[in-house]
Design a protein around this motif. Structure first.
Motif, PDB file in Angstrom:
ATOM      1  N   THR A  52       0.816  -1.266  -0.107  1.00  0.00           N
ATOM      2  CA  THR A  52       0.117  -0.126   0.022  1.00  0.00           C
ATOM      3  C   THR A  52       1.149   1.337  -0.286  1.00  0.00           C
ATOM      4  O   THR A  52       0.427   2.444  -0.769  1.00  0.00           O
ATOM      5  CB  THR A  52      -0.898  -0.443   1.114  1.00  0.00           C
ATOM      6  N   LEU A  53       1.911   1.361   0.555  1.00  0.00           N
ATOM      7  CA  LEU A  53       2.632   2.261   0.902  1.00  0.00           C
ATOM      8  C   LEU A  53       3.654   2.543  -0.091  1.00  0.00           C
ATOM      9  O   LEU A  53       3.651   3.489  -1.047  1.00  0.00           O
ATOM     10  CB  LEU A  53       3.452   2.286   2.003  1.00  0.00           C
ATOM     11  N   SER A  54       3.950   1.634  -0.782  1.00  0.00           N
ATOM     12  CA  SER A  54       4.548   1.424  -1.792  1.00  0.00           C
ATOM     13  C   SER A  54       3.926   2.330  -3.537  1.00  0.00           C
ATOM     14  O   SER A  54       5.111   3.082  -4.029  1.00  0.00           O
ATOM     15  CB  SER A  54       5.019   0.561  -2.671  1.00  0.00           C
ATOM     16  N   ASP A  55       2.845   1.797  -3.640  1.00  0.00           N
ATOM     17  CA  ASP A  55       1.622   2.352  -4.401  1.00  0.00           C
ATOM     18  C   ASP A  55       1.648   4.066  -4.019  1.00  0.00           C
ATOM     19  O   ASP A  55       1.639   5.001  -4.931  1.00  0.00           O
ATOM     20  CB  ASP A  55       0.545   1.511  -4.567  1.00  0.00           C
ATOM     21  N   VAL A  56       1.474   4.213  -3.507  1.00  0.00           N
ATOM     22  CA  VAL A  56       1.115   5.882  -2.568  1.00  0.00           C
ATOM     23  C   VAL A  56       2.632   6.845  -2.729  1.00  0.00           C
ATOM     24  O   VAL A  56       2.555   7.646  -3.001  1.00  0.00           O
ATOM     25  CB  VAL A  56       0.645   6.502  -0.947  1.00  0.00           C
ATOM     26  N   LEU A  57       3.582   5.940  -2.476  1.00  0.00           N
ATOM     27  CA  LEU A  57       4.931   6.702  -2.668  1.00  0.00           C
ATOM     28  C   LEU A  57       5.614   7.064  -3.958  1.00  0.00           C
ATOM     29  O   LEU A  57       5.989   7.507  -4.165  1.00  0.00           O
ATOM     30  CB  LEU A  57       6.062   5.232  -1.785  1.00  0.00           C
ATOM     31  N   GLU A  58       4.927   6.289  -4.794  1.00  0.00           N
ATOM     32  CA  GLU A  58       5.605   6.065  -6.091  1.00  0.00           C
ATOM     33  C   GLU A  58       4.919   7.550  -6.722  1.00  0.00           C
ATOM     34  O   GLU A  58       4.968   8.140  -7.397  1.00  0.00           O
ATOM     35  CB  GLU A  58       4.621   4.917  -6.710  1.00  0.00           C
ATOM     36  N   GLU A  59       3.415   7.191  -6.244  1.00  0.00           N
ATOM     37  CA  GLU A  59       2.385   8.590  -6.614  1.00  0.00           C
ATOM     38  C   GLU A  59       3.569   9.940  -6.143  1.00  0.00           C
ATOM     39  O   GLU A  59       3.023  10.988  -6.388  1.00  0.00           O
ATOM     40  CB  GLU A  59       1.161   8.535  -5.938  1.00  0.00           C
ATOM     41  N   LEU A  60       3.604   9.931  -4.686  1.00  0.00           N
ATOM     42  CA  LEU A  60       4.544  11.266  -4.316  1.00  0.00           C
ATOM     43  C   LEU A  60       5.306  11.567  -4.970  1.00  0.00           C
ATOM     44  O   LEU A  60       5.288  13.095  -4.918  1.00  0.00           O
ATOM     45  CB  LEU A  60       4.084  10.752  -2.830  1.00  0.00           C
ATOM     46  N   VAL A  61       5.842  10.727  -4.854  1.00  0.00           N
ATOM     47  CA  VAL A  61       7.043  10.389  -6.195  1.00  0.00           C
ATOM     48  C   VAL A  61       7.142  11.557  -7.286  1.00  0.00           C
ATOM     49  O   VAL A  61       7.775  12.247  -7.714  1.00  0.00           O
ATOM     50  CB  VAL A  61       7.992   9.559  -6.104  1.00  0.00           C
ATOM     51  N   GLY A  62       6.691  10.748  -8.118  1.00  0.00           N
ATOM     52  CA  GLY A  62       5.314  11.769  -8.825  1.00  0.00           C
ATOM     53  C   GLY A  62       4.975  13.516  -8.630  1.00  0.00           C
ATOM     54  O   GLY A  62       5.359  13.758  -9.717  1.00  0.00           O
ATOM     55  N   THR A  63       4.655  13.194  -8.474  1.00  0.00           N
ATOM     56  CA  THR A  63       4.072  14.645  -7.843  1.00  0.00           C
ATOM     57  C   THR A  63       4.983  15.851  -6.980  1.00  0.00           C
ATOM     58  O   THR A  63       4.826  16.615  -7.899  1.00  0.00           O
ATOM     59  CB  THR A  63       2.875  14.466  -6.993  1.00  0.00           C
ATOM     60  N   TYR A  64       5.899  15.242  -5.926  1.00  0.00           N
ATOM     61  CA  TYR A  64       6.107  16.103  -5.372  1.00  0.00           C
ATOM     62  C   TYR A  64       7.697  15.638  -5.941  1.00  0.00           C
ATOM     63  O   TYR A  64       8.507  17.236  -5.562  1.00  0.00           O
ATOM     64  CB  TYR A  64       5.892  16.103  -3.872  1.00  0.00           C
ATOM     65  N   GLY A  65       8.334  14.872  -6.498  1.00  0.00           N
ATOM     66  CA  GLY A  65       9.166  14.243  -6.187  1.00  0.00           C
ATOM     67  C   GLY A  65      10.059  13.604  -5.028  1.00  0.00           C
ATOM     68  O   GLY A  65       9.657  13.113  -3.681  1.00  0.00           O
ATOM     69  N   GLN A  66      11.412  13.329  -5.050  1.00  0.00           N
ATOM     70  CA  GLN A  66      11.560  11.496  -4.517  1.00  0.00           C
ATOM     71  C   GLN A  66      12.247  12.398  -3.298  1.00  0.00           C
ATOM     72  O   GLN A  66      12.247  11.456  -2.455  1.00  0.00           O
ATOM     73  CB  GLN A  66      12.485  10.738  -5.460  1.00  0.00           C
ATOM     74  N   LEU A  67      12.697  13.315  -3.145  1.00  0.00           N
ATOM     75  CA  LEU A  67      13.237  14.018  -2.111  1.00  0.00           C
ATOM     76  C   LEU A  67      12.645  14.783  -1.133  1.00  0.00           C
ATOM     77  O   LEU A  67      12.858  15.475  -0.078  1.00  0.00           O
ATOM     78  CB  LEU A  67      14.687  14.380  -1.420  1.00  0.00           C
ATOM     79  N   ALA A  68      10.856  15.605  -1.550  1.00  0.00           N
ATOM     80  CA  ALA A  68      10.023  16.352  -1.348  1.00  0.00           C
ATOM     81  C   ALA A  68       9.794  15.662  -0.093  1.00  0.00           C
ATOM     82  O   ALA A  68       9.806  14.610   0.433  1.00  0.00           O
ATOM     83  CB  ALA A  68       8.991  16.528  -2.398  1.00  0.00           C
ATOM     84  N   PRO A  69       9.264  16.680   1.007  1.00  0.00           N
ATOM     85  CA  PRO A  69       8.956  16.676   2.616  1.00  0.00           C
ATOM     86  C   PRO A  69       7.965  15.763   2.343  1.00  0.00           C
ATOM     87  O   PRO A  69       7.853  15.009   3.488  1.00  0.00           O
ATOM     88  CB  PRO A  69       9.195  18.155   2.759  1.00  0.00           C
ATOM     89  N   GLU A  70       6.872  15.998   1.231  1.00  0.00           N
ATOM     90  CA  GLU A  70       6.244  15.429   1.498  1.00  0.00           C
ATOM     91  C   GLU A  70       5.930  14.015   1.954  1.00  0.00           C
ATOM     92  O   GLU A  70       4.543  12.824   1.765  1.00  0.00           O
ATOM     93  CB  GLU A  70       4.741  15.543   0.283  1.00  0.00           C
ATOM     94  N   THR A  71       7.016  13.572   0.998  1.00  0.00           N
ATOM     95  CA  THR A  71       7.479  11.995   0.704  1.00  0.00           C
ATOM     96  C   THR A  71       8.154  11.145   2.343  1.00  0.00           C
ATOM     97  O   THR A  71       7.505  10.239   3.008  1.00  0.00           O
ATOM     98  CB  THR A  71       8.027  11.368  -0.326  1.00  0.00           C
ATOM     99  N   ALA A  72       8.272  12.426   2.885  1.00  0.00           N
ATOM    100  CA  ALA A  72       8.908  11.101   3.782  1.00  0.00           C
ATOM    101  C   ALA A  72       8.485  10.150   5.116  1.00  0.00           C
ATOM    102  O   ALA A  72       8.862   9.710   5.442  1.00  0.00           O
ATOM    103  CB  ALA A  72       9.465  12.880   5.794  1.00  0.00           C
ATOM    104  N   ARG A  73       7.471  10.547   5.433  1.00  0.00           N
ATOM    105  CA  ARG A  73       6.744  10.287   6.399  1.00  0.00           C
ATOM    106  C   ARG A  73       6.402   8.553   5.518  1.00  0.00           C
ATOM    107  O   ARG A  73       6.540   7.083   6.113  1.00  0.00           O
ATOM    108  CB  ARG A  73       4.958  10.169   6.394  1.00  0.00           C
ATOM    109  N   VAL A  74       6.008   8.564   4.332  1.00  0.00           N
ATOM    110  CA  VAL A  74       5.476   7.734   3.929  1.00  0.00           C
ATOM    111  C   VAL A  74       6.985   6.527   3.885  1.00  0.00           C
ATOM    112  O   VAL A  74       7.024   5.309   3.966  1.00  0.00           O
ATOM    113  CB  VAL A  74       4.922   7.875   2.476  1.00  0.00           C
ATOM    114  N   TYR A  75       7.910   7.296   3.847  1.00  0.00           N
ATOM    115  CA  TYR A  75       8.865   6.493   3.862  1.00  0.00           C
ATOM    116  C   TYR A  75       9.560   5.693   4.824  1.00  0.00           C
ATOM    117  O   TYR A  75       9.797   4.556   4.464  1.00  0.00           O
ATOM    118  CB  TYR A  75      10.631   7.250   3.198  1.00  0.00           C
TER     119      TYR A  75
END
Length: 136
Positions: A52-75
């Motif tokens: 589940t987290l992998s899927d949402v992480l893929e979306e977030l990375v596509g939207t915000y970028g790989q190192l964006a703060p929005e991805t931190a919690r999911v990572y």
């Protein structure tokens, strides 16, 4: 800190979003997926949570970028899931490796035993030949 829900307006529609403790705005859909994944983690369903987290992480990375703060919690949550998956599989892998080591050791022992028997036979034959030479 507590998180709060706000409404972010775009040109045509409004999307509910959650502001996390660090002040980062997380889309409501992502917050729901994170909550769902955390629920799975509490039930020790780490494989499902990681998926589940992998899927949402893929979306977030596509939207915000790989190192964006929005991805931190999911990572972070994804990493925790993968750690638990590895811990669960470690004994199985260790048992498999131990079994392979035992099999190799058995094979080496059989080979060693066969070589010893062969050497013993060769030594006996040499001794017989020496005795025959002495008798002549």
């Amino acid at each position: 800190m507590m998180s709060s829900t706000t409404t972010v307006s775009s040109s045509s529609s409004s999307v509910a979003a959650t502001t996390g403790p660090s002040g980062i705005v997380i889309p409501a859909a992502v917050a729901e997926v994170i909550a769902s994944a955390q629920s799975l983690m509490h039930k020790s369903l780490y494989d499902q949570a990681a998926s589940t987290l992998s899927d949402v992480l893929e979306e977030l990375v596509g939207t915000y970028g790989q190192l964006a703060p929005e991805t931190a919690r999911v990572y972070h949550l994804y990493g925790l899931c993968m750690l638990e998956v590895a811990r669960a599989e470690a004994p199985l892998l260790a048992a498999q490796q131990l079994e392979e080591i035992v099999e190799k050791a058995d094979a080496l022992t059989k080979t060693s035993t066969a070589n010893e028997k062969k050497n013993d036979k060769e030594e006996e034959e040499e001794e017989k030949k020496e005795e025959e030479k002495r008798e002549e």
